[in-house]
Motif scaffolding. Structure first.
Motif, short mmCIF file in Angstrom:
data_model
loop_
_atom_site.label_atom_id
_atom_site.label_comp_id
_atom_site.label_asym_id
_atom_site.label_seq_id
_atom_site.Cartn_x
_atom_site.Cartn_y
_atom_site.Cartn_z
N ILE A 83 0.84 -1.20 0.00
CA ILE A 83 0.00 0.00 0.00
C ILE A 83 0.87 1.25 0.00
O ILE A 83 1.81 1.35 0.79
CB ILE A 83 -0.92 0.02 1.23
N ASP A 84 0.57 2.18 -0.88
CA ASP A 84 1.27 3.46 -0.91
C ASP A 84 0.31 4.51 -1.45
O ASP A 84 0.12 4.62 -2.66
CB ASP A 84 2.53 3.39 -1.76
N SER A 85 -0.32 5.22 -0.56
CA SER A 85 -1.29 6.24 -0.97
C SER A 85 -1.32 7.36 0.05
O SER A 85 -1.30 7.12 1.25
CB SER A 85 -2.69 5.63 -1.10
N LYS A 86 -1.39 8.59 -0.44
CA LYS A 86 -1.50 9.75 0.45
C LYS A 86 -2.95 10.00 0.85
O LYS A 86 -3.23 10.96 1.58
CB LYS A 86 -0.90 10.99 -0.21
N TYR A 87 -3.85 9.14 0.37
CA TYR A 87 -5.26 9.26 0.72
C TYR A 87 -5.73 8.12 1.61
O TYR A 87 -6.92 7.83 1.67
CB TYR A 87 -6.11 9.30 -0.55
N ALA A 88 -4.79 7.46 2.30
CA ALA A 88 -5.15 6.33 3.15
C ALA A 88 -4.28 6.30 4.40
O ALA A 88 -3.15 6.78 4.40
CB ALA A 88 -5.00 5.02 2.38
N ALA A 89 -4.84 5.74 5.48
CA ALA A 89 -4.11 5.54 6.73
C ALA A 89 -4.41 4.14 7.24
O ALA A 89 -5.55 3.68 7.17
CB ALA A 89 -4.52 6.59 7.76
N LEU A 90 -3.38 3.46 7.74
CA LEU A 90 -3.49 2.06 8.17
C LEU A 90 -3.31 1.97 9.68
O LEU A 90 -2.37 2.58 10.24
CB LEU A 90 -2.41 1.23 7.47
N TYR A 91 -4.18 1.19 10.35
CA TYR A 91 -4.15 1.11 11.82
C TYR A 91 -4.01 -0.34 12.29
O TYR A 91 -4.56 -1.27 11.69
CB TYR A 91 -5.41 1.74 12.41
#
Length: 299
Positions: A83-91
């Motif tokens: 995953i590599d996106s400036k519109y996503a965050a992973l928790y």
């Protein structure tokens, strides 16, 4: 600007429907990560693709699968590498809560593990209302969390955080808190969740607040009105503490004149306004340097 949090499974048809809802600023699919591969990866990519759509103005909150370890394959690190996106965050990891069904059904377990994205979406919304979208949604308590499926140690946090994996940690005397505010992007300009979300907020607000200018006469009077409209909005943002700088001149600039548009732009009906803001990044690392001082030392 406050917009509602809605979390729905993203199919192509539903993705198109969601784009029509302007009050959505966060998308998530809680629990999708618990299904067998490759569904979780497909759901994550659907969420990211939806958030990256033109003029969507939203961010995707992603879950890790339950029971995932830090290093042992399959690991949370290997998941993030996809995953590599400036519109996503992973928790990470999942959180443990009281089972609401146990009160009426004794056969149900008293505690259950749930994906973190639902709680994180609520934290985003709470943070937006109490502080503002520019404040990093981290160092925030997870309401209702009783424990974590896996405790993340300090050393593991130091490894995961730079990779863009936001850990939820049980901190002694401080409860269970979100202890990270990074996007999944490798672009250092969009490292932090609050910076990405704040620019989405600015873009959406300026876009929707300037629709009155469409089809107006594209001349000096219109340009001056656009500059005033945007400048007034950004001035209020600076007064609220959202922008860096001791004066409005340091905090932002707005240009809409002959320097931003060519004659070809004017001939083709384009009005171009250039806006720059100095956003405030979070104090992710608080460092104190302590040294010895002799009794007769000066200065």
């Amino acid at each position: 600007m406050e917009r509602a949090v809605r979390a729905l499974p993203i199919t192509r048809r539903r993705s198109i429907s969601l784009l029509a809802l302007e009050d959505v600023s966060i998308v998530a699919a809680p629990g999708a990560s618990s299904f067998a591969a490759p569904l979780p990866a497909a759901v994550n990519q659907s969420l990211i693709g939806h958030a990256e759509a033109r003029r969507a103005y939203r961010i995707a909150v992603l879950d890790t699968p339950p029971g995932l370890e830090v290093t042992a394959d399959p690991s949370v690190k290997s998941l993030k590498s996809l995953i590599d996106s400036k519109y996503a965050a992973l928790y990470y990891p999942w959180i443990t809560i009281a089972n609401p069904l146990a009160a009426t059904d004794p056969s149900q377990p008293s505690l259950i593990d749930v994906p973190p994205s639902g709680a994180v979406c609520g934290i985003y919304a709470r943070n937006d209302v109490q502080r503002g979208v520019w404040k990093a949604p981290a160092n925030e308590t997870v309401t209702g969390a009783l424990a974590l499926q896996r405790d993340v140690r300090f050393g593991e946090q130091e490894v995961l955080n730079p990779l863009g994996i936001n850990c939820i940690r049980a901190l002694s005397g401080r409860g269970i808190r979100v202890w990270g505010a990074r996007t999944t992007s490798s672009d250092p300009e969009w490292k932090y969740v609050n910076i990405r979300r704040y620019f989405l907020y600015l873009e959406a607000s300026i876009d929707r607040g300037s629709q009155w200018a469409v089809f107006e006469s594209n001349g000096e009077a219109l340009w001056a009105n656009v500059r005033t409209t945007v400048s007034d909005f950004l001035y209020n943002e600076w007064v609220s503490g959202a922008l860096l700088g001791t004066s409005p001149k340091e905090a932002f600039f707005v240009r809409c004149d002959r320097t931003t548009m060519t004659q070809n732009d004017l001939d083709n009906g384009r009005l171009i306004c250039l806006v720059g803001v100095a956003a405030i990044k979070p104090a992710e690392f608080v460092i104190f340097r302590i040294g010895q001082k002799t009794a007769d030392a000066r200065g």
